[in-house]
Scaffold this motif. Structure first.
Motif, PDB file in Angstrom:
ATOM      1  N   THR A  92       0.864  -0.790  -0.120  1.00 15.07           N
ATOM      2  CA  THR A  92      -0.199  -0.170   0.253  1.00 15.07           C
ATOM      3  C   THR A  92       0.779   0.855  -0.457  1.00 15.07           C
ATOM      4  O   THR A  92       0.259   2.179  -0.443  1.00 15.07           O
ATOM      5  CB  THR A  92      -1.634  -0.303   1.103  1.00 15.07           C
ATOM      6  OG1 THR A  92      -0.091  -0.344   2.812  1.00 15.07           O
ATOM      7  CG2 THR A  92      -1.827  -0.744   0.776  1.00 15.07           C
ATOM      8  N   GLU A  93       2.170   1.195   0.712  1.00 13.76           N
ATOM      9  CA  GLU A  93       2.806   2.514   0.490  1.00 13.76           C
ATOM     10  C   GLU A  93       4.324   1.969  -0.375  1.00 13.76           C
ATOM     11  O   GLU A  93       5.135   2.969  -0.648  1.00 13.76           O
ATOM     12  CB  GLU A  93       3.379   2.824   2.345  1.00 13.76           C
ATOM     13  CG  GLU A  93       2.389   3.258   3.149  1.00 13.76           C
ATOM     14  CD  GLU A  93       2.625   3.155   3.954  1.00 13.76           C
ATOM     15  OE1 GLU A  93       4.381   4.233   3.950  1.00 13.76           O
ATOM     16  OE2 GLU A  93       2.337   2.961   5.020  1.00 13.76           O
ATOM     17  N   ARG A  94       3.714   1.230  -1.629  1.00 15.07           N
ATOM     18  CA  ARG A  94       4.579   1.008  -2.894  1.00 15.07           C
ATOM     19  C   ARG A  94       5.480   2.470  -3.128  1.00 15.07           C
ATOM     20  O   ARG A  94       6.386   2.843  -3.525  1.00 15.07           O
ATOM     21  CB  ARG A  94       4.398   0.647  -3.203  1.00 15.07           C
ATOM     22  CG  ARG A  94       5.363   0.455  -4.704  1.00 15.07           C
ATOM     23  CD  ARG A  94       4.462  -0.921  -5.956  1.00 15.07           C
ATOM     24  NE  ARG A  94       5.773  -1.457  -7.043  1.00 15.07           N
ATOM     25  CZ  ARG A  94       5.964  -2.198  -7.282  1.00 15.07           C
ATOM     26  NH1 ARG A  94       5.205  -3.082  -6.802  1.00 15.07           N
ATOM     27  NH2 ARG A  94       7.073  -2.875  -8.273  1.00 15.07           N
ATOM     28  N   HIS A  95       4.641   3.957  -3.336  1.00 15.44           N
ATOM     29  CA  HIS A  95       4.968   4.781  -3.890  1.00 15.44           C
ATOM     30  C   HIS A  95       4.931   6.254  -3.270  1.00 15.44           C
ATOM     31  O   HIS A  95       4.522   6.732  -3.851  1.00 15.44           O
ATOM     32  CB  HIS A  95       4.283   5.683  -5.043  1.00 15.44           C
ATOM     33  CG  HIS A  95       4.308   4.204  -6.570  1.00 15.44           C
ATOM     34  ND1 HIS A  95       4.757   3.713  -6.569  1.00 15.44           N
ATOM     35  CD2 HIS A  95       3.349   2.539  -7.102  1.00 15.44           C
ATOM     36  CE1 HIS A  95       4.969   2.721  -7.848  1.00 15.44           C
ATOM     37  NE2 HIS A  95       3.242   2.203  -7.205  1.00 15.44           N
ATOM     38  N   THR A  96       5.493   5.999  -1.660  1.00 14.54           N
ATOM     39  CA  THR A  96       5.212   7.163  -1.258  1.00 14.54           C
ATOM     40  C   THR A  96       7.067   7.461  -0.531  1.00 14.54           C
ATOM     41  O   THR A  96       6.845   8.538   0.100  1.00 14.54           O
ATOM     42  CB  THR A  96       4.042   6.462   0.348  1.00 14.54           C
ATOM     43  OG1 THR A  96       4.708   5.427   0.906  1.00 14.54           O
ATOM     44  CG2 THR A  96       3.314   6.574  -0.322  1.00 14.54           C
ATOM     45  N   GLU A 101      10.962   1.729  -4.219  1.00 14.42           N
ATOM     46  CA  GLU A 101       9.633   1.406  -4.214  1.00 14.42           C
ATOM     47  C   GLU A 101       9.759   0.705  -3.461  1.00 14.42           C
ATOM     48  O   GLU A 101      11.526   0.945  -2.664  1.00 14.42           O
ATOM     49  CB  GLU A 101       8.930   1.465  -5.519  1.00 14.42           C
ATOM     50  CG  GLU A 101       8.634   1.393  -6.665  1.00 14.42           C
ATOM     51  CD  GLU A 101       7.976   0.800  -7.644  1.00 14.42           C
ATOM     52  OE1 GLU A 101       8.492  -0.910  -7.908  1.00 14.42           O
ATOM     53  OE2 GLU A 101       8.119   1.928  -8.615  1.00 14.42           O
ATOM     54  N   HIS A 104       6.659  -3.250   2.985  1.00 13.22           N
ATOM     55  CA  HIS A 104       5.777  -3.862   4.466  1.00 13.22           C
ATOM     56  C   HIS A 104       5.840  -5.163   4.402  1.00 13.22           C
ATOM     57  O   HIS A 104       4.596  -5.205   3.744  1.00 13.22           O
ATOM     58  CB  HIS A 104       5.209  -2.991   5.250  1.00 13.22           C
ATOM     59  CG  HIS A 104       5.415  -1.073   5.200  1.00 13.22           C
ATOM     60  ND1 HIS A 104       5.759  -0.310   4.860  1.00 13.22           N
ATOM     61  CD2 HIS A 104       6.845  -0.530   6.092  1.00 13.22           C
ATOM     62  CE1 HIS A 104       5.709   0.579   4.855  1.00 13.22           C
ATOM     63  NE2 HIS A 104       6.797   0.230   6.033  1.00 13.22           N
ATOM     64  N   GLU A 114      10.763  -3.309   6.034  1.00 12.35           N
ATOM     65  CA  GLU A 114      11.017  -2.472   5.210  1.00 12.35           C
ATOM     66  C   GLU A 114      11.755  -2.970   3.637  1.00 12.35           C
ATOM     67  O   GLU A 114      12.730  -3.408   4.813  1.00 12.35           O
ATOM     68  CB  GLU A 114      10.594  -1.169   5.697  1.00 12.35           C
ATOM     69  CG  GLU A 114      10.223   0.106   4.173  1.00 12.35           C
ATOM     70  CD  GLU A 114      10.884   1.390   4.701  1.00 12.35           C
ATOM     71  OE1 GLU A 114      10.530   1.978   3.195  1.00 12.35           O
ATOM     72  OE2 GLU A 114      10.788   1.597   6.154  1.00 12.35           O
TER      73      GLU A 114
END
Length: 128
Positions: A92-96, A101, A104, A114
């Motif tokens: 869900t946080e791949r591109h944050t 990239e 978790h 991570e």
């Protein structure tokens, strides 16, 4: 300054679950603990200059927020390998995280980990 290792905890007897996650899943190599420390249990892993030391902690409680962050060459392959072994892989946080990239996951004892991969820099040719 350089980081030598990160230590995460496991319950007594948790070495096989650690080997499955860090060895099979992440592709790290188990390294022998020094003789003076081997009797404490746990196991150590290395990939390149990164080391993760898994130590026995009693009472044990998994780290749900604090975590090591490891950079790998093929993020998708590592994520697929972990998922194939039954580990939860959260994209869900791949591109944050700029320049990377990531996903978790949780090791076999519930410790957060991570995993990151560099985003290739696009080269735009100059027009003449």
């Amino acid at each position: 300054m350089r980081l030598h290792h990160v230590q995460v905890a496991c319950p007594r007897g948790g070495e096989d679950a650690a080997r499955r996650f860090y060895g099979e899943g992440l592709g790290m190599t188990e390294v022998a603990k020094p003789e003076a420390l081997a009797g404490r249990g746990g196991c150590w892993f290395r990939a390149g200059s990164a080391e993760v030391h898994v130590g026995v902690e009693e009472p044990f409680a998994p780290a749900r927020k604090a975590h090591p962050a490891l950079v790998v060459d093929d993020l998708d392959a590592v994520g697929a390998r972990l998922a194939g072994l039954g580990f939860e892989v959260d994209w869900t946080e791949r591109h944050t995280f700029p320049g990377f990239e990531r996903f978790h996951t949780f090791d076999g004892h519930g410790n957060r980990v991570e995993v990151l991969g560099y985003v290739p820099v696009s080269v735009v040719p100059c027009s003449a």
